[in-house]
Design a protein around this motif. Sequence first.
Motif, PDB file in Angstrom:
ATOM      1  N   LEU A 130      43.544  44.429  39.246  1.00 14.08           N
ATOM      2  CA  LEU A 130      42.676  45.148  40.169  1.00 14.08           C
ATOM      3  C   LEU A 130      43.465  46.101  41.054  1.00 14.08           C
ATOM      4  CD1 LEU A 130      40.398  42.124  41.002  1.00 14.08           C
ATOM      5  CD2 LEU A 130      39.543  44.314  40.149  1.00 14.08           C
ATOM      6  N   LEU A 131      44.537  45.626  41.645  1.00 15.51           N
ATOM      7  CA  LEU A 131      45.328  46.474  42.539  1.00 15.51           C
ATOM      8  C   LEU A 131      45.955  47.640  41.786  1.00 15.51           C
ATOM      9  CD1 LEU A 131      47.114  43.791  44.766  1.00 15.51           C
ATOM     10  CD2 LEU A 131      45.013  45.052  45.263  1.00 15.51           C
ATOM     11  N   SER A 132      46.365  47.409  40.557  1.00 16.80           N
ATOM     12  CA  SER A 132      47.015  48.473  39.787  1.00 16.80           C
ATOM     13  C   SER A 132      46.046  49.571  39.382  1.00 16.80           C
ATOM     14  CB  SER A 132      47.673  47.892  38.535  1.00 16.80           C
ATOM     15  OG  SER A 132      46.703  47.469  37.586  1.00 16.80           O
ATOM     16  N   THR A 133      44.756  49.290  39.437  1.00 19.28           N
ATOM     17  CA  THR A 133      43.744  50.290  39.099  1.00 19.28           C
ATOM     18  C   THR A 133      42.965  50.787  40.318  1.00 19.28           C
ATOM     19  OG1 THR A 133      42.280  48.457  38.461  1.00 19.28           O
ATOM     20  CG2 THR A 133      43.443  49.599  36.702  1.00 19.28           C
ATOM     21  N   GLY A 134      43.397  50.399  41.510  1.00 20.64           N
ATOM     22  CA  GLY A 134      42.813  50.965  42.716  1.00 20.64           C
ATOM     23  C   GLY A 134      41.691  50.177  43.345  1.00 20.64           C
ATOM     24  N   TYR A 135      41.453  48.946  42.882  1.00 21.66           N
ATOM     25  CA  TYR A 135      40.422  48.095  43.478  1.00 21.66           C
ATOM     26  C   TYR A 135      41.036  47.155  44.513  1.00 21.66           C
ATOM     27  CZ  TYR A 135      37.196  49.349  39.672  1.00 21.66           C
ATOM     28  OH  TYR A 135      36.383  50.019  38.790  1.00 21.66           O
ATOM     29  N   VAL A 136      40.378  47.012  45.660  1.00 24.80           N
ATOM     30  CA  VAL A 136      40.789  45.984  46.622  1.00 24.80           C
ATOM     31  C   VAL A 136      39.612  45.091  47.010  1.00 24.80           C
ATOM     32  CG1 VAL A 136      42.698  47.344  47.570  1.00 24.80           C
ATOM     33  CG2 VAL A 136      40.441  47.452  48.660  1.00 24.80           C
ATOM     34  N   SER A 137      38.555  45.130  46.212  1.00 30.22           N
ATOM     35  CA  SER A 137      37.405  44.262  46.476  1.00 30.22           C
ATOM     36  C   SER A 137      36.614  44.088  45.194  1.00 30.22           C
ATOM     37  CB  SER A 137      36.509  44.873  47.561  1.00 30.22           C
ATOM     38  OG  SER A 137      35.346  44.086  47.759  1.00 30.22           O
ATOM     39  N   TYR A 138      36.186  42.851  44.931  1.00 31.26           N
ATOM     40  CA  TYR A 138      35.270  42.665  43.814  1.00 31.26           C
ATOM     41  C   TYR A 138      34.414  41.424  44.034  1.00 31.26           C
ATOM     42  CZ  TYR A 138      37.257  38.753  41.011  1.00 31.26           C
ATOM     43  OH  TYR A 138      37.638  37.528  40.527  1.00 31.26           O
ATOM     44  N   MET A 139      33.254  41.455  43.390  1.00 31.28           N
ATOM     45  CA  MET A 139      32.321  40.330  43.402  1.00 31.28           C
ATOM     46  C   MET A 139      32.547  39.506  42.146  1.00 31.28           C
ATOM     47  SD  MET A 139      29.719  38.383  44.097  1.00 31.28           S
ATOM     48  CE  MET A 139      28.909  39.132  45.495  1.00 31.28           C
ATOM     49  N   GLU A 140      32.955  38.252  42.328  1.00 26.71           N
ATOM     50  CA  GLU A 140      33.189  37.349  41.204  1.00 26.71           C
ATOM     51  C   GLU A 140      31.879  36.697  40.783  1.00 26.71           C
ATOM     52  OE1 GLU A 140      34.041  35.412  38.218  1.00 26.71           O
ATOM     53  OE2 GLU A 140      35.748  36.494  39.057  1.00 26.71           O
ATOM     54  N   GLY A 141      31.446  36.975  39.562  1.00 20.78           N
ATOM     55  CA  GLY A 141      30.143  36.516  39.103  1.00 20.78           C
ATOM     56  C   GLY A 141      30.114  35.117  38.532  1.00 20.78           C
ATOM     57  N   TRP A 142      31.299  34.488  38.308  1.00 23.74           N
ATOM     58  CA  TRP A 142      31.315  33.180  37.641  1.00 23.74           C
ATOM     59  C   TRP A 142      32.174  32.184  38.410  1.00 23.74           C
ATOM     60  CZ3 TRP A 142      28.457  31.811  33.406  1.00 23.74           C
ATOM     61  CH2 TRP A 142      27.870  32.843  32.665  1.00 23.74           C
ATOM     62  N   SER A 143      32.016  32.120  39.702  1.00 24.60           N
ATOM     63  CA  SER A 143      32.921  31.315  40.528  1.00 24.60           C
ATOM     64  C   SER A 143      32.848  29.823  40.236  1.00 24.60           C
ATOM     65  CB  SER A 143      32.626  31.563  42.011  1.00 24.60           C
ATOM     66  OG  SER A 143      32.724  32.937  42.315  1.00 24.60           O
ATOM     67  N   ASN A 144      31.711  29.327  39.792  1.00 29.46           N
ATOM     68  CA  ASN A 144      31.588  27.892  39.512  1.00 29.46           C
ATOM     69  C   ASN A 144      31.295  27.612  38.040  1.00 29.46           C
ATOM     70  OD1 ASN A 144      28.964  28.977  39.762  1.00 29.46           O
ATOM     71  ND2 ASN A 144      28.085  27.005  40.329  1.00 29.46           N
ATOM     72  N   VAL A 145      31.730  28.512  37.163  1.00 29.63           N
ATOM     73  CA  VAL A 145      31.385  28.361  35.754  1.00 29.63           C
ATOM     74  C   VAL A 145      32.089  27.162  35.121  1.00 29.63           C
ATOM     75  CG1 VAL A 145      33.154  29.996  34.988  1.00 29.63           C
ATOM     76  CG2 VAL A 145      31.194  29.529  33.523  1.00 29.63           C
ATOM     77  N   PHE A 146      33.365  26.928  35.435  1.00 30.07           N
ATOM     78  CA  PHE A 146      34.115  25.842  34.831  1.00 30.07           C
ATOM     79  C   PHE A 146      34.210  24.611  35.726  1.00 30.07           C
ATOM     80  CE2 PHE A 146      36.339  29.536  32.708  1.00 30.07           C
ATOM     81  CZ  PHE A 146      35.767  29.329  31.474  1.00 30.07           C
ATOM     82  N   HIS A 147      34.169  24.832  37.024  1.00 31.15           N
ATOM     83  CA  HIS A 147      34.424  23.748  37.969  1.00 31.15           C
ATOM     84  C   HIS A 147      33.607  23.994  39.223  1.00 31.15           C
ATOM     85  CE1 HIS A 147      36.643  20.946  40.532  1.00 31.15           C
ATOM     86  NE2 HIS A 147      37.200  20.451  39.436  1.00 31.15           N
ATOM     87  N   PRO A 148      33.029  22.939  39.816  1.00 31.05           N
ATOM     88  CA  PRO A 148      32.149  23.136  40.982  1.00 31.05           C
ATOM     89  C   PRO A 148      32.855  23.638  42.237  1.00 31.05           C
ATOM     90  CG  PRO A 148      32.479  20.798  40.527  1.00 31.05           C
ATOM     91  CD  PRO A 148      33.050  21.532  39.368  1.00 31.05           C
ATOM     92  N   SER A 149      34.186  23.464  42.339  1.00 31.46           N
ATOM     93  CA  SER A 149      34.840  23.867  43.591  1.00 31.46           C
ATOM     94  C   SER A 149      36.241  24.447  43.434  1.00 31.46           C
ATOM     95  CB  SER A 149      34.933  22.661  44.536  1.00 31.46           C
ATOM     96  OG  SER A 149      35.746  21.637  43.970  1.00 31.46           O
ATOM     97  N   LYS A 150      36.857  24.341  42.264  1.00 30.77           N
ATOM     98  CA  LYS A 150      38.278  24.677  42.124  1.00 30.77           C
ATOM     99  C   LYS A 150      38.591  26.125  42.471  1.00 30.77           C
ATOM    100  CE  LYS A 150      40.722  22.012  40.830  1.00 30.77           C
ATOM    101  NZ  LYS A 150      41.430  20.989  41.630  1.00 30.77           N
ATOM    102  N   PHE A 151      37.760  27.059  42.052  1.00 40.65           N
ATOM    103  CA  PHE A 151      38.030  28.469  42.311  1.00 40.65           C
ATOM    104  C   PHE A 151      37.968  28.775  43.806  1.00 40.65           C
ATOM    105  CE2 PHE A 151      36.494  28.557  37.879  1.00 40.65           C
ATOM    106  CZ  PHE A 151      37.610  29.129  37.288  1.00 40.65           C
ATOM    107  N   TYR A 152      37.035  28.163  44.499  1.00 38.63           N
ATOM    108  CA  TYR A 152      36.931  28.378  45.944  1.00 38.63           C
ATOM    109  C   TYR A 152      38.160  27.808  46.655  1.00 38.63           C
ATOM    110  CZ  TYR A 152      32.076  28.675  44.323  1.00 38.63           C
ATOM    111  OH  TYR A 152      30.936  28.966  43.637  1.00 38.63           O
ATOM    112  N   GLU A 153      38.596  26.628  46.218  1.00 36.52           N
ATOM    113  CA  GLU A 153      39.765  25.983  46.828  1.00 36.52           C
ATOM    114  C   GLU A 153      41.006  26.859  46.698  1.00 36.52           C
ATOM    115  OE1 GLU A 153      40.203  22.295  44.803  1.00 36.52           O
ATOM    116  OE2 GLU A 153      38.213  21.552  45.348  1.00 36.52           O
ATOM    117  N   VAL A 154      41.234  27.372  45.493  1.00 38.64           N
ATOM    118  CA  VAL A 154      42.438  28.164  45.249  1.00 38.64           C
ATOM    119  C   VAL A 154      42.377  29.493  46.004  1.00 38.64           C
ATOM    120  CG1 VAL A 154      43.767  29.388  43.485  1.00 38.64           C
ATOM    121  CG2 VAL A 154      42.920  27.071  43.038  1.00 38.64           C
TER     122      VAL A 154
END
Length: 578
Positions: free
Chosen positions: A249-273
């Motif tokens: 993302l940074l290498s292409t000029g993005y500094v913000s994005y909406m993650e559409g699959w935050s709980n797809v694999f795990h109910p909380s792991k992505f938020y924790e990390v």
Amino acid sequence: MSVIALLMMTVGCKHEIADTVVYGTIRTAEAEAPTAEAIAIKDGKFIYVGDKAGVKSLIKEGVTEVIDHTGKGMVMPSCFDGHANYMMTFPLANMKGGVIFALDDGKSEILKKVDAAALEAVNAGKQCLFGFGWDFYTLMMTGPDNRITLAELDAVSHGISVALFDSGGHNMFCNSECFRRSGIIDDNGNVLIEKIEGGLLEMDENGHLTGFVDERVTGYPMRMGGLDPDEIIDDDVVSIALEKAQELLLSTGYVSYMEGWSNVFHPSKFYEVANRFDKEGKLKLLLSMSYEVEPWQKDMSEQIDNLASLKMKYETQHVHPQYLKLFMDGVVETTTGSMFKPYKTGVVYNSHWSVERLADITRECNAKDLTVHTHVMGDKAIAETTDAYIKGGDGIHRNCLVHLRNLRQEDYKRIAENNIACTAGITWHNINELTLSVLPNYIDEEYVLHAYPIKSFFNAGIKVSSHTDYPANGVCPQDPFGIMEIAMTGQMIDPATGRPSPLYDPDELVTLEQALQALTINGAWQLGLENERGSIKVGKYADFVLTDKDVFNCPVTDIHNTKVVSTWFEGKKVYQAK
């Protein structure tokens, strides 16, 4: 530039000493003053935007870093991606129990890969395997012999639970063990659940499962025990995925994005990390995180409370887990989009949520300072979701329509008048010849030729933002400059053939200024951050990009060749090209 506009840009404390000053051709994304010659940054924010003469008093030798980018390209606001799926795709390369397919893999290649990966998993003491990436058209639309059957998948599963997502994330093959662990069949293979709300649990003419499920039914085995989330995902996998996604993302000029699959694999792991990354200073962008819910989950208040708890526990300055994600329908191209007019095949696919239920969800979310983020493709799904947002929305939260294919004319006005956000896939105008030749077999010509609007949003006064929906439509560029070129021309050169793609819906092409707005200030508006970010303006965070071309002064067909020289986030350089 008018005197009034210049004065508006240069408001700031003249007695401050800037941390950084940048000279160059500056594209601000501000309608009142779209260009400038210099910017000054102090404590992570712009304190000056204007001409070269006015910035001199803010420079102190030995204190202020001065960067002269004059004649080397341009300076522009950094970009926002309104919807992408990095946390579904980037973990796959390092997932503890995963296998990746190529788009051109046929049934035999897929079964061989599953056989090898499942055996490896068993030898490692694992009980489940997740696969991703098979092509829907290759396996499902080219004849029954090319489909994977339940018996064939069971034969190569080595007794563990197996679930295989397609490349779009809307379809899945499951084996019997996955169905058993989900409670769909019993230990003897008898079907206990024949229908799940929100999609297809496919049965043959004898009432036996075929192994195929689509749309929101794919979430059922994922969330009801078919796979063990702790077995396929851990901190290391998510950390590596987030690092790699941020680097891209940074290498292409993005500094913000909406993650559409935050709980797809795990109910909380992505938020924790994500929370840990920001607290440790590793997160160099804004991360908006969603929480997906399914129509078969009956107690929506409980799900909304789960999201509210995640927000309370994991929200930081740069991590915003406040978006409830729903799928109102599927994909028109696979006849699961909710349309007012039936498909030519006779299929009538209804929306997953009633207007009343979605309105209640929207009302409850907004009251708890949460925002609804809804996948909509068909014209009926768009109209019904708009109805729900109007009935249940508070007019303050930017409840969002995502993707938007085939809008009715009357819905543009309703969306604009009710403060509803829209994020659209501009790259989808780069449609290949195969798609254009196949679609008329399923939908009327009007739905083929005028599928993905861009200009109509601007004409209606809608602040539409750009999304990549990464990795969807992977043949198209994900970077902002390729997106700008497609937005203006509707075409890209195919590197394999050297020929441009078909010119698609030229009436919907936009100006370069509009494309820049969709990528920057409109993305900030989608997230309710337009007063803080999204353009180069005094008082806003200093999020900007230096490029090697000025896209406003190069051939339009050369815009996609633009490269990022450096990316800055809150006044600090977070990427430098080598």
